[in-house]
Write a protein that holds these residues in place. Sequence first.
Motif, short mmCIF file in Angstrom:
data_model
loop_
_atom_site.label_atom_id
_atom_site.label_comp_id
_atom_site.label_asym_id
_atom_site.label_seq_id
_atom_site.Cartn_x
_atom_site.Cartn_y
_atom_site.Cartn_z
N ARG A 199 -10.03 40.26 14.76
CA ARG A 199 -10.15 41.10 15.96
C ARG A 199 -9.76 42.55 15.67
NH1 ARG A 199 -7.29 37.01 18.55
NH2 ARG A 199 -5.45 38.37 18.57
N GLU A 200 -8.73 42.71 14.84
CA GLU A 200 -8.19 44.05 14.59
C GLU A 200 -8.85 44.74 13.41
OE1 GLU A 200 -4.04 43.35 14.12
OE2 GLU A 200 -3.73 42.75 16.21
N GLY A 201 -9.89 44.11 12.85
CA GLY A 201 -10.56 44.71 11.71
C GLY A 201 -9.71 44.76 10.46
N GLY A 202 -8.81 43.76 10.32
CA GLY A 202 -7.88 43.78 9.20
C GLY A 202 -8.31 42.99 7.99
N LEU A 203 -9.59 42.58 7.94
CA LEU A 203 -10.06 41.75 6.83
C LEU A 203 -10.77 42.55 5.75
CD1 LEU A 203 -11.29 38.63 8.83
CD2 LEU A 203 -9.30 38.76 7.34
N GLY A 204 -10.82 43.86 5.88
CA GLY A 204 -11.43 44.68 4.83
C GLY A 204 -12.85 44.27 4.55
N ASP A 205 -13.23 44.35 3.27
CA ASP A 205 -14.60 43.98 2.89
C ASP A 205 -14.61 42.67 2.11
OD1 ASP A 205 -13.34 44.82 0.61
OD2 ASP A 205 -14.90 46.25 0.00
N GLY A 206 -13.65 41.79 2.40
CA GLY A 206 -13.55 40.52 1.70
C GLY A 206 -14.55 39.49 2.18
N LEU A 207 -14.42 38.29 1.64
CA LEU A 207 -15.35 37.19 1.89
C LEU A 207 -15.46 36.86 3.38
CD1 LEU A 207 -17.11 34.76 1.04
CD2 LEU A 207 -14.98 33.50 0.60
N LEU A 208 -14.36 36.85 4.10
CA LEU A 208 -14.42 36.45 5.50
C LEU A 208 -15.22 37.45 6.33
CD1 LEU A 208 -10.78 35.12 6.04
CD2 LEU A 208 -12.87 33.86 5.42
N ASN A 209 -15.12 38.72 6.03
CA ASN A 209 -15.95 39.69 6.74
C ASN A 209 -17.42 39.56 6.37
OD1 ASN A 209 -14.82 41.14 8.77
ND2 ASN A 209 -14.19 42.89 7.53
N LEU A 210 -17.68 39.21 5.10
CA LEU A 210 -19.07 38.97 4.70
C LEU A 210 -19.65 37.80 5.47
CD1 LEU A 210 -18.83 39.45 0.81
CD2 LEU A 210 -19.76 41.05 2.50
N LEU A 211 -18.86 36.76 5.65
CA LEU A 211 -19.33 35.61 6.42
C LEU A 211 -19.59 36.01 7.88
CD1 LEU A 211 -16.96 32.79 5.08
CD2 LEU A 211 -19.41 33.06 4.60
N ALA A 212 -18.72 36.84 8.43
CA ALA A 212 -18.90 37.29 9.82
C ALA A 212 -20.17 38.13 9.95
CB ALA A 212 -17.68 38.09 10.27
N ALA A 213 -20.41 39.00 8.97
CA ALA A 213 -21.59 39.86 9.02
C ALA A 213 -22.87 39.05 8.90
CB ALA A 213 -21.52 40.91 7.91
N ASP A 214 -22.80 37.94 8.16
CA ASP A 214 -23.99 37.10 7.99
C ASP A 214 -24.42 36.47 9.30
OD1 ASP A 214 -24.84 33.98 7.27
OD2 ASP A 214 -25.80 35.49 5.98
N GLY A 215 -23.46 36.12 10.14
CA GLY A 215 -23.77 35.62 11.48
C GLY A 215 -24.08 34.14 11.56
N THR A 216 -24.02 33.41 10.44
CA THR A 216 -24.35 31.99 10.46
C THR A 216 -23.22 31.15 11.02
OG1 THR A 216 -25.79 32.31 8.54
CG2 THR A 216 -25.16 30.05 9.06
#
Length: 394
Positions: A199-216
């Motif tokens: 929520r706070e944008g604290g995951l940087g550009d790591g794997l979890l943000n990549l998964l979120a960006a993918d939207g699956t």
Amino acid sequence: MTLIAPHPTVRVNPFDPPPELAKYRQDEPVRRMRYPDGHIGWLVTSHALARKVLADTRFSARSEFKRAPVNRPGADPFYGAPALPGWLVDMDAPEHTRLRQQLAGKFTARRMREMRPRIEAIVDHVLAAMADQGGPVDLVASFALPVPSLVICELLGVPYEDRAEFQRNSEVLFSLTAAADEASEAMDRLYDFLRRLSREGGLGDGLLNLLAADGTLDAEEIAGVGVLLLTAGHESTSSSLALSTLALLAHPEQLAVFRDDPSITDNAVEELLRHLSVFHFGVPRTPTEDLEFEGHLMKAGESVTVSIPSANRDAGWFTDPDRLDFTRKTSGHMAFGYGIHQCLGQNLVRMEMRTALPALFRRFPGLALAVPPEEIPFASDMSVYGVHRLPVTW
């Protein structure tokens, strides 16, 4: 009539599984076993039959059917209930397949080789801090825990400054003595921790943000994947690093080979993984239908525990299996399980161990125990075996 005994838990040698497992493997590799709740299920101890169970899709990994093979109150909130979101180790196809497909490409051997320079830098940083601290030190706190914690934090995008948060809760989840409410609360805190970071944008550009960006995957699944990788990703590697270091110190002839011949590093790591098998109470499975297995009728719902430590000491697969031998052929070991649920992060664990262990002994060639071996507190009270502390000097 064969005595229906519980899973053996007492080790005679701290590097070896309980001796009863060797007898079971030789005399009755599929035998009845009494579970802590009184359920009568099965224990599988041979290499060939362990692989056979883990490759057979009639044996389910779903948490609804699981029972802990040894007394572990902290598993009660999660076993006998549907899998938590993202917790793919407790799922069968198609849910398991869908989640694993989203992650598998992130943990290939090639991806881990690409990470090696960063892992080397992390190891160098940790060893420099350890040198500055001066001996004696606790190798767990100064080396074996920070290396995998830093790596998994960077991989996932979790701030390392928050490590105390997930390490404390992870320890509760892997403890054999934590109460059910303690484990449930620890899991809730970990999910809340990942949700808050997201929520706070604290995951940087790591794997979890990549998964979120993918939207699956949805937000809860991503949080669950994060909890699973964060806890397993540092707990198992930390235990393997510390226990491997102790095993090397206890086998000076193998340590000399390891230190003097870099070409055997990869095979030595595989042998340490095989020999030590830190997941020391096996893998739970449950038949979803009545079936015949090696002359035994296994009924739907009867718990089956596949003993990984026993399978890795099977003389039918490994010559002189109880001996630590860095020259042996290690292919086929089951330290990471087998089949479709084989450990997703195995290539990461390998890369961390191949990098960290040689660097440790290069930096501290005189590394030695700072206490008598009998004073080392082994983690027999955890589902991942290792040592709680390892005082060393150099």
